[in-house]
Write a protein that holds these residues in place. Structure first.
Motif, PDB file in Angstrom:
ATOM      1  N   ALA A 218     -26.911 111.576   4.782  1.00  0.00           N
ATOM      2  CA  ALA A 218     -28.220 110.971   4.490  1.00  0.00           C
ATOM      3  C   ALA A 218     -29.055 112.044   4.227  1.00  0.00           C
ATOM      4  O   ALA A 218     -29.986 111.874   3.445  1.00  0.00           O
ATOM      5  CB  ALA A 218     -28.779 110.124   5.737  1.00  0.00           C
ATOM      6  N   ASN A 219     -29.307 113.283   4.876  1.00  0.00           N
ATOM      7  CA  ASN A 219     -30.105 114.260   4.643  1.00  0.00           C
ATOM      8  C   ASN A 219     -29.713 115.453   4.024  1.00  0.00           C
ATOM      9  O   ASN A 219     -30.066 116.869   4.020  1.00  0.00           O
ATOM     10  CB  ASN A 219     -30.766 114.754   6.104  1.00  0.00           C
ATOM     11  N   ASP A 221     -28.150 117.122  -0.042  1.00  0.00           N
ATOM     12  CA  ASP A 221     -28.192 116.881  -1.668  1.00  0.00           C
ATOM     13  C   ASP A 221     -26.889 116.569  -1.877  1.00  0.00           C
ATOM     14  O   ASP A 221     -26.070 117.668  -1.884  1.00  0.00           O
ATOM     15  CB  ASP A 221     -28.895 118.007  -2.327  1.00  0.00           C
TER      16      ASP A 221
END
Length: 451
Positions: A218-219, A221
């Motif tokens: 989710a966080n 790249d």
């Protein structure tokens, strides 16, 4: 948890030699370096980085990966042949490290959750034959401990966490578990000991691992996460696929060993498992067992005495004979289980050939022994020298990596490479594609060659 970390490490260290003796190590410097590097990298970011992790490739065609308590992690060459990128490998690596860091193996052993049926190197046999699974009983029990679904779910979660932490796209882990499930369905069951036989599929595993991956990424790249298809496939080029005939193989109900130069027949419809230290045979109902091993003795008399002592057998009769030009000794003996009082009878042929002494055991319950004698005798009395050069020089099948010359389907590429029609489905499976999957020019794919 009743086991200390020191005990876990001791169990792994004690049983690792038995696992290695059972399967042998696959010598491939490039692949071994790869799994060492990735394994140690992942171990450092795991929840137990202090453990003395070791990572090994076993010389077995069985599709499996497993771990012992204390940090000993094993991949068979069979499972390596079925990965199609580094990310799939990293997901399973994380899953196995997860079993170690979460102490699942230690917990299962503490509970003694071993199946009531004895799996002897892959064969299903009656538990009354337990004494004849000679190769490290504790190691065998550890190998066949069946994890619970809660343990599997936790290891899936840790596999996602660990593989993501070292930079891989863990969604490929879900794809590989899907491939394993397809293999199980194609086989019409589970050919033990495969990954899914000891790692039961938690409900909705594919969807759950993908959801866990989305959460883990989710966080991050996502474009920085690696798949590593090309680099992984290039490492596989030349990997032995399936059984290695140099270690012995079955052809037309006959077992041949090219290096030790012997042969013997196997009863029709009996299962056969060959490991570096013994050949194991059993009918599908598991009511009998035959084993061929090497004796650790210099004379037939010494070998016979060792058999009686090691297996706590009571001798019924013994005679010396010449078998196909070889000196031999035949014995019938009984063994009584001290706990259950169940009796088994054992026919043993000790055969002196080319400077070695071979132990041939035929084991059955006492009341069924007479019915099994014809099967035992046909196999053991036909142990002979192998002289057929075609059998001696049989070459193994290997993975060969090809590059698509143009955009076309996998099926058309395989047919272009003259792969047999009856193996197209198998080849699609090991490539992780459907036969109608379109590959573009330069894409790599696997074929099977003999060399």
């Amino acid at each position: 948890m009743f086991m200390s970390e020191e005990q876990e490490i001791a169990i792994g260290k004690q049983n690792d030699p038995s696992i290695v003796a059972m399967y042998g190590l696959y010598e491939n410097e490039r692949l071994q370096k790869f799994i060492n590097e990735k394994g140690q990298q992942m171990a450092k970011i795991s929840h137990r980085p202090n453990l003395p992790f070791e990572f090994k490739i076993l010389d077995s065609p069985v599709v499996n990966a497993f771990a012992l308590p204390g940090g000993y992690v094993y991949f068979t060459r069979g499972i390596l042949a079925h990965f199609n990128n580094e990310a799939e490998f990293a997901g399973v690596l994380g899953h196995e490290i997860g079993h170690v860091t979460a102490r699942h193996g230690a917990s299962q052993q503490s509970k003694a959750t071993v199946a009531q049926i004895l799996f002897i190197g892959g064969l299903v046999a009656s538990p009354v034959f337990r004494e004849f699974a000679q190769e490290g009983q504790q190691a065998m029990q550890l190998l066949f401990l069946k994890y619970g679904r809660d343990d599997e779910s936790q290891s899936d979660e840790l596999g996602v966490e660990y593989s993501t932490a070292i930079g891989y796209d863990s969604r490929h882990m879900a794809n590989f578990f899907k491939l394993l499930d397809q293999m199980r369905k194609d086989a019409g069951g589970e050919a033990l000991p495969t990954f899914l036989s000891t790692h039961p599929d938690p409900y909705n595993r594919y969807q759950t691992v993908n959801a866990l991956s989305d959460k883990a990424q989710a966080n991050i790249d996502k474009s920085t996460l690696k798949t590593g298809r090309t680099s992984y496939l290039q490492m596989l080029d030349g990997l032995i696929y399936g059984n290695d005939p140099r270690q012995g193989y079955v052809d037309n109900s006959m077992f041949y060993h090219p290096e030790l130069k012997f042969q013997f027949p196997i009863p029709a419809d009996w299962q056969t498992i060959n490991t570096p230290s013994q050949v194991q045979m059993a009918p599908k109902d598991g009511n009998a067992l035959m084993l061929l091993t090497l004796a650790q003795a210099e004379t037939l008399e010494a070998a016979s005495a060792a058999v009686l002592e090691n297996y706590k057998l009571t001798l019924v009769e013994k005679k010396s004979l010449t078998l196909n030009g070889m000196k031999a000794m035949a014995m019938v003996a009984d063994q009584v289980n001290e706990q259950t009082q169940e009796k088994i009878r054992v026919l043993t042929y000790l055969i002196s050939y080319n400077g070695l002494i071979y132990n041939f055991f035929g084991v059955a319950k006492f009341e069924a022994f007479d019915n099994m004698i014809p099967y035992f005798n046909k196999t053991m009395r036909n142990f002979k020298q192998l002289t057929d050069q075609a059998k001696i020089n049989k070459k193994p099948e290997r993975i060969s990596i090809k590059s698509a010359p143009r955009t076309t389907s996998l099926e058309s590429l395989l047919k272009r490479d003259r792969m047999p029609e009856d193996r197209l489905k198998e080849l699609a499976l090991i490539n992780g594609f459907s036969l109608d999957q379109q590959l573009t020019r330069g894409d790599l794919y696997k074929i099977i060659v003999t060399r």
